[in-house]
Design a protein around this motif. Structure first.
Motif, short mmCIF file in Angstrom:
data_model
loop_
_atom_site.label_atom_id
_atom_site.label_comp_id
_atom_site.label_asym_id
_atom_site.label_seq_id
_atom_site.Cartn_x
_atom_site.Cartn_y
_atom_site.Cartn_z
N GLU A 109 3.31 5.58 -17.21
CA GLU A 109 1.92 5.19 -16.93
C GLU A 109 1.81 4.24 -15.73
N SER A 110 2.74 3.26 -15.66
CA SER A 110 2.64 2.28 -14.59
C SER A 110 3.61 2.55 -13.44
N LEU A 112 6.39 -4.84 -20.13
CA LEU A 112 5.21 -4.75 -19.26
C LEU A 112 3.94 -5.25 -19.94
N LYS A 131 6.60 1.39 -13.33
CA LYS A 131 7.48 0.23 -13.21
C LYS A 131 8.61 0.31 -14.23
#
Length: 81
Positions: A24-25, A58, A27
């Motif tokens: 999703e991110s 996160l 990262k």
């Protein structure tokens, strides 16, 4: 002399870490899954572990991290237990 199996070393809880890139991110993330072990009936010889919670590196800064919808089906965590 016969060896006896000692099962006292089974912990009451386990924490397992999973590392990867969050889809999703994008990262790098560390997801820690918390398991609680218990014997479900009197005849069990070993503890059965069930998932009791998860934390994500996160989401540590967010207030409602444990209720985040991505924590339910996180692709970094395999269906182990």
């Amino acid at each position: 002399m016969a060896w006896n199996i000692i099962r006292n070393s089974e912990p009451a809880s386990l924490n397992e870490d999973y590392f990867g890139t969050c889809p999703e991110s994008g990262k790098k993330a560390k997801v820690t899954v918390h398991y609680i072990g218990s014997k479900w009936c009197k005849t069990d010889l070993q503890k059965t572990y069930r998932k009791s919670g998860m934390t994500c590196s996160l989401l540590l800064d967010e207030d409602k991290a444990r209720f985040s919808p991505c924590m339910e089906n996180c692709p970094l965590v395999p269906d182990k237990y």
